[in-house]
Design an enzyme around this catalytic site. Structure first.
Site, short mmCIF file in Angstrom:
data_model
loop_
_atom_site.label_atom_id
_atom_site.label_comp_id
_atom_site.label_asym_id
_atom_site.label_seq_id
_atom_site.Cartn_x
_atom_site.Cartn_y
_atom_site.Cartn_z
N ALA A 11 -2.82 -4.30 16.04
CA ALA A 11 -2.74 -3.37 14.91
C ALA A 11 -1.61 -2.37 15.12
O ALA A 11 -1.39 -1.87 16.23
CB ALA A 11 -4.07 -2.64 14.75
N TYR A 27 -0.68 1.06 14.46
CA TYR A 27 -1.39 2.26 14.06
C TYR A 27 -0.53 3.22 13.24
O TYR A 27 -1.04 3.90 12.35
CB TYR A 27 -1.94 2.97 15.30
CG TYR A 27 -2.77 2.07 16.17
CD1 TYR A 27 -3.97 1.54 15.68
CD2 TYR A 27 -2.38 1.70 17.45
CE1 TYR A 27 -4.73 0.68 16.44
CE2 TYR A 27 -3.14 0.85 18.23
CZ TYR A 27 -4.31 0.34 17.72
OH TYR A 27 -5.07 -0.52 18.47
N ASN A 76 -2.95 0.10 -3.80
CA ASN A 76 -2.97 -0.99 -2.83
C ASN A 76 -3.31 -2.28 -3.57
O ASN A 76 -4.30 -2.32 -4.31
CB ASN A 76 -4.00 -0.72 -1.73
CG ASN A 76 -4.22 -1.93 -0.83
OD1 ASN A 76 -5.08 -2.77 -1.10
ND2 ASN A 76 -3.44 -2.01 0.23
N SER A 123 1.66 2.50 11.00
CA SER A 123 1.68 2.06 9.61
C SER A 123 0.30 2.22 8.96
O SER A 123 0.20 2.58 7.78
CB SER A 123 2.12 0.59 9.53
OG SER A 123 3.46 0.45 9.98
N HIS A 167 -2.44 6.97 -4.86
CA HIS A 167 -2.61 5.89 -3.89
C HIS A 167 -2.73 4.59 -4.66
O HIS A 167 -3.38 4.52 -5.70
CB HIS A 167 -3.87 6.09 -3.05
CG HIS A 167 -4.42 4.82 -2.46
ND1 HIS A 167 -5.46 4.11 -3.05
CD2 HIS A 167 -4.05 4.11 -1.38
CE1 HIS A 167 -5.71 3.03 -2.33
NE2 HIS A 167 -4.86 2.99 -1.32
N SER A 210 0.84 -1.18 0.00
CA SER A 210 0.00 0.00 0.00
C SER A 210 0.88 1.24 0.00
O SER A 210 1.87 1.29 0.74
CB SER A 210 -0.92 0.01 1.22
OG SER A 210 -1.73 1.18 1.24
#
Length: 414
Positions: free
Chosen positions: A363, A365, A212, A367, A210, A196
């Site tokens: 998670a 955060y 991904n 990243s 962007h 991503s």
């Protein structure tokens, strides 16, 4: 068929029965067997060549792969391996392409010899390189976060990969069910790998990009479900129609290699997905977006995703080169910051990837929120001036355009 392939074909005949049996049959059966075996050998050669294409790039990655190298080499046929090697390569190629633009941006700058100051004063040579942060998670897997900040060309650029596994918690499972995934178990073993990137340039005339691309596996009872997803989209601050056409045409070429219907279908999906609903506008001028792709087969779907990922550099870097030295002033900068505020709104309110990441156990955060710009701005009830360049952009954001003029004209009533 070359001599070597023909020899390999004879060796492969064991899959069809002994040579003696074939020899006694009509010549057409023999020829069919040779051609069939040759085709199998050729497909195997192409597949092995594709695998080696990824493996030979190991030394050029931004960091050591998340999965130990001996496991990657042992499980070359596994799609999880192929996806991890792909995203490692895409990350490295894109990061180095961006760094090259930064390096070239300073080539024409003044050096210490060009300035009039005392010799004992040291003038550092500015460099903008990616900070590489390789991380792991206890539950399984990890990732590589690459971030470049305060460059001359890129104010903030983030290119991440993640290769994670574990068990999906109920909120993540519920999110998948809302997209039509029917799973029986409440907690599911999963594997996810993806790359991503979000690039926020300094010059308002250079668009943000962007992209991904991801692969997902979920084990529900004794069945493994897999699918691919991803996309690439462009968010300009000032509309340049030639740029939009170049961007979309590059993505269309990548799609057409696999299915002529892909671009039109995934372009509309992109326009619909990247919508800031509460403002009634799109985030940018679109691109392609798709999710839950599991056909026609795994290898074909992977090949399609590979083509899309490899199209990122030719779709974007020419736009950076074209506009990175364009003139701009305070007014253009303020508009750029306002549009970045819209980018933040979409990512925090609507983006499924952000929501899924935050619901994932352990998670990371930093990243997940890498996509947010270094600077952004909000103004109360801001409206662009009539007939301005800013209003021209807003008209396209409110009504997506067919940049390549391929939509079929609507029939009119007689």
């Amino acid at each position: 068929m070359s001599y070597k392939v023909a020899i390999r074909s004879f060796k492969t005949l064991s899959y069809l029965g002994s040579y003696k049996k074939i020899r006694d049959r009509p010549i057409r059966y023999y020829c069919a067997a040779v051609l069939g075996a040759g085709y199998v050998a050729y497909k195997e050669f192409k597949r092995n060549k594709a695998e080696m294409k990824e493996l030979i790039y190991l030394k050029n990655y931004m960091a050591e792969p998340i999965t130990p190298l001996h496991q990657l080499q042992k499980n070359q046929d596994d799609m999880k391996t192929q996806m991890e090697l792909l995203i490692m390569r895409i990350q490295a190629e894109f990061c180095r392409a961006l760094e090259k633009e930064e390096d070239e941006a300073w080539e024409d700058e003044k050096t210490a010899d060009d300035y009039d100051f005392d010799n004992d004063i040291f003038l550092p040579s500015p460099e903008a390189k990616f900070k590489v942060d390789r991380w792991t998670r206890k539950e399984g897997g990890g990732g590589i976060t690459c971030v470049l900040q305060d460059g001359r060309v890129f104010e903030k650029a983030g290119v991440n990969i993640s290769v994670v596994s574990g068990r999906l918690p109920p909120p993540a499972v519920q999110q998948m069910k809302s997209r039509g995934k029917n799973f029986e178990s409440k907690e599911l073993p999963f594997f996810a790998a993806g790359v991503s990137a979000v690039i926020h340039p300094r010059n308002p005339m250079v668009p943000t990009i962007h992209f991904n691309y991801r692969y997902f596996e979920v084990k529900d009872k004794n069945e493994v479900h897999w699918w691919f997803g991803g996309g690439t989209d462009l968010t300009p601050y000032y509309l340049n129609e030639e740029d939009a056409v170049h961007f979309h045409l590059t993505l269309k070429h990548a799609c057409d290699t696999h299915d002529p219907s892909y671009y039109d279908r995934f372009k509309k999906w992109c326009d619909d997905y990247f919508t800031i609903t509460h403002r009634g506008e799109r985030r940018g001028v679109g691109g392609i977006f798709f999710d839950d792709v599991d056909s026609p087969d795994q290898d074909s779907a992977f090949s399609f995703v590979t083509s899309c990922a490899e199209a990122v550099i030719p779709s974007y870097i020419p736009l950076v080169k074209k506009h990175k030295d364009d003139a701009y002033g305070y007014h253009e900068r303020q508009w750029q910051l306002l549009r970045r505020g819209r980018y933040v709104e979409f990512n925090l309110i609507y983006d499924r990837g952000t929501k899924f990441g935050l619901h994932t156990p352990e998670a990371r955060y930093e990243s997940i929120l890498m996509s947010l710009p270094l600077n952004a701005k909000w103004e109360y009830m801001h409206e662009p001036l009539p007939n301005s360049a800013e209003e021209k952009l807003m008209k396209v954001l409110k009504e997506p355009r067919d940049w390549l003029n391929i939509e079929k004209p609507k029939s009119t009533a007689a």
